[in-house]
Scaffold this active site. Structure first.
Site, PDB file in Angstrom:
ATOM      1  N   GLU A 106      -3.384 -29.927  27.645  1.00  0.00           N
ATOM      2  CA  GLU A 106      -4.531 -30.852  27.513  1.00  0.00           C
ATOM      3  C   GLU A 106      -4.259 -31.885  26.426  1.00  0.00           C
ATOM      4  OE1 GLU A 106      -7.475 -27.150  27.688  1.00  0.00           O
ATOM      5  OE2 GLU A 106      -8.587 -29.033  27.738  1.00  0.00           O
ATOM      6  N   TYR A 112      -8.122   1.127  -3.991  1.00  0.00           N
ATOM      7  CA  TYR A 112      -6.800   1.449  -4.564  1.00  0.00           C
ATOM      8  C   TYR A 112      -6.151   0.153  -5.020  1.00  0.00           C
ATOM      9  CZ  TYR A 112      -4.670  -0.472  -0.359  1.00  0.00           C
ATOM     10  OH  TYR A 112      -4.267  -1.321   0.664  1.00  0.00           O
ATOM     11  N   THR A 161       0.812  -1.215   0.000  1.00  0.00           N
ATOM     12  CA  THR A 161       0.000   0.000   0.000  1.00  0.00           C
ATOM     13  C   THR A 161       0.839   1.255   0.000  1.00  0.00           C
ATOM     14  OG1 THR A 161      -1.789  -1.141   1.106  1.00  0.00           O
ATOM     15  CG2 THR A 161      -1.775   1.244   1.316  1.00  0.00           C
ATOM     16  N   THR A 176       1.524  -4.457   4.233  1.00  0.00           N
ATOM     17  CA  THR A 176       1.387  -4.778   5.665  1.00  0.00           C
ATOM     18  C   THR A 176       0.758  -6.144   5.900  1.00  0.00           C
ATOM     19  OG1 THR A 176      -0.761  -3.673   5.716  1.00  0.00           O
ATOM     20  CG2 THR A 176       1.182  -2.349   6.306  1.00  0.00           C
ATOM     21  N   ASP A 177       0.057  -6.709   4.904  1.00  0.00           N
ATOM     22  CA  ASP A 177      -0.644  -7.975   5.130  1.00  0.00           C
ATOM     23  C   ASP A 177       0.306  -9.077   5.591  1.00  0.00           C
ATOM     24  OD1 ASP A 177      -3.230  -7.867   2.507  1.00  0.00           O
ATOM     25  OD2 ASP A 177      -2.893  -6.692   4.330  1.00  0.00           O
ATOM     26  N   LYS A 217       0.116  -7.741  12.614  1.00  0.00           N
ATOM     27  CA  LYS A 217      -0.889  -6.780  12.134  1.00  0.00           C
ATOM     28  C   LYS A 217      -2.193  -7.124  12.853  1.00  0.00           C
ATOM     29  CE  LYS A 217      -3.090  -4.947   7.947  1.00  0.00           C
ATOM     30  NZ  LYS A 217      -3.106  -4.941   6.452  1.00  0.00           N
ATOM     31  N   SER A 256       1.326  -7.462  -0.744  1.00  0.00           N
ATOM     32  CA  SER A 256       2.051  -8.492   0.015  1.00  0.00           C
ATOM     33  C   SER A 256       1.226  -9.743   0.277  1.00  0.00           C
ATOM     34  CB  SER A 256       2.589  -7.926   1.327  1.00  0.00           C
ATOM     35  OG  SER A 256       1.571  -7.806   2.287  1.00  0.00           O
ATOM     36  N   GLN A 257      -0.074  -9.711  -0.063  1.00  0.00           N
ATOM     37  CA  GLN A 257      -0.842 -10.971  -0.008  1.00  0.00           C
ATOM     38  C   GLN A 257      -0.310 -11.953  -1.052  1.00  0.00           C
ATOM     39  OE1 GLN A 257      -1.900  -7.988  -0.971  1.00  0.00           O
ATOM     40  NE2 GLN A 257      -3.831  -8.014  -2.075  1.00  0.00           N
TER      41      GLN A 257
END
Ligand code: DGL
Length: 352
Positions: A309, A51, A38, A117-118, A190, A84-85
């Site tokens: 557990e 965007y 971004t 940022t992803d 994030k 960045s995805q």
């Protein structure tokens, strides 16, 4: 109008001259590597959220913030132009090898990496574990595109350059600088899909702050940052997938994955990394087939602990300690490049 344009050009030239005046032979050489995101995003409207990430080339990014030249000799390189995805193992390996080469050949004193940022936290952790040098690598992004009203990218980029140039950052290695805070890659995440104040470390907090041109550090991770994985000869990593846990989850996903060629599986379980009985049976089958099963937890903080557990020893599972599922996947992929020994891999999660 002509007078305004002339005034702008003159002031820009003066700024450049001033900047150059400030740069001395001892000013740090800072290389800015761009990958997209971004911070390099652009949209039609300054107020609407639509965007496209990764569109603005690095030269435009740097020209938008001439003040960065006050802090060092700046050069730029476009490594990728993606949201960045779409970040992937091949690009991670390319980035790690390029950064190691830059430092090995003494081409820069510090690096700033602009990134979406992803998956910024994942790239940061991967680079923390694979960059062989402790020179500053400051990873930065933004939550608003460059075309947005009150965009945060320019400020974040200037802050990242100040962090990279700061003598206090020497020896810090890979760090994340976002929204006036500095984080350790192991702990940062994030936490909001849209908020500017999205990056945080729920367990330990930021390691430093940036404000009014001053870079201040307060904490550092005690985890063993000297341990590095050599990926210089690799073209891929062992495949590790993540399965999310929830009430009444079906074992189908785990069963399908255990019949695939994956080498590791991170189960992001409920509470302390827990799962229901059908899923537990499917995970035990995967482990028997030689898939390394790692339990993490979906809560977002705290730790996933051994033998709480779950009979980890009996089932042959390891736990992620305080790592999120996405970070555990990275450490597990890199660990599997060295060993399949579960005791050694579990020790990696308790040390690195
Ligand atoms: N496409 C997302 C990315 O590149 C946008 C998020 C951002 O960079 O802030 O990670």
């Amino acid at each position: 109008m002509k007078k305004i344009v002339l005034l702008f050009l003159v002031s820009f030239a003066v700024l450049q001259i001033q900047a150059q005046d400030k740069i001395t032979k001892t000013s740090p050489r800072i290389m800015i590597l761009a990958t997209g995101g971004t911070i390099a995003g652009s949209g039609e409207s300054s107020t609407k959220s639509a965007y496209t990430a990764g569109k603005v080339p690095i030269d435009d990014l740097l020209n938008a913030v001439p003040q960065i030249h006050n802090y060092g000799k700046i050069t730029g390189e476009q490594v990728a132009s993606i949201g960045s995805q779409d970040m992937n193992v091949v690009t991670w390996l390319k980035l790690s090898n390029r950064i190691n080469q830059i430092f090995k050949e003494n081409l820069a004193d510090a690096i700033v990496l602009t990134h979406g940022t992803d998956t910024q936290e994942e790239t940061a952790y991967f680079l923390k574990l694979t960059v062989m040098y402790d020179k500053p690598v400051v990873i930065v992004g933004s939550m608003r595109p460059s075309t947005a009203m009150s965009q945060d990218g320019n400020r974040n980029l200037l802050d990242a350059v100040m962090v990279a140039a700061s003598p206090r950052s020497q020896g810090k290695g890979v760090i994340v600088a976002m929204n006036e805070k500095i984080f350790d890659p192991r702990d940062v995440t994030k936490s909001s899909s849209t908020n500017l104040e999205t990056f945080l470390s729920r367990n330990f907090g930021p390691i430093g702050l940036i404000y009014d041109g001053k870079v201040s550090y307060y904490y550092q991770s005690l985890r063993n940052s000297s341990k590095k994985f050599d990926v210089s000869k690799l073209t891929t990593l062992p495949q590790v997938e993540i399965v999310y846990g929830y009430a009444d989850a079906s074992p189908l996903t785990v069963t399908c994955l255990s019949n695939s060629p994956i080498k590791g599986l991170v189960y992001d379980g409920m509470g302390n990394g827990n799962f229901n009985e059908p899923v537990g049976k499917a995970l035990a089958e995967a482990s028997k087939k030689g898939i390394l099963v790692c339990r993490s937890n979906r809560t977002g903080s705290g730790r996933t602990t051994l033998e709480n557990e779950v009979d980890d020893a009996g089932l042959g599972f390891v736990v992620a300690d305080d790592l999120s599922a996405q970070k555990a996947r990275i450490l597990l992929m890199l660990s599997l490049t060295e060993t399949s020994d579960k005791i050694k891999i579990q020790q990696n999660f308790f040390e690195y």
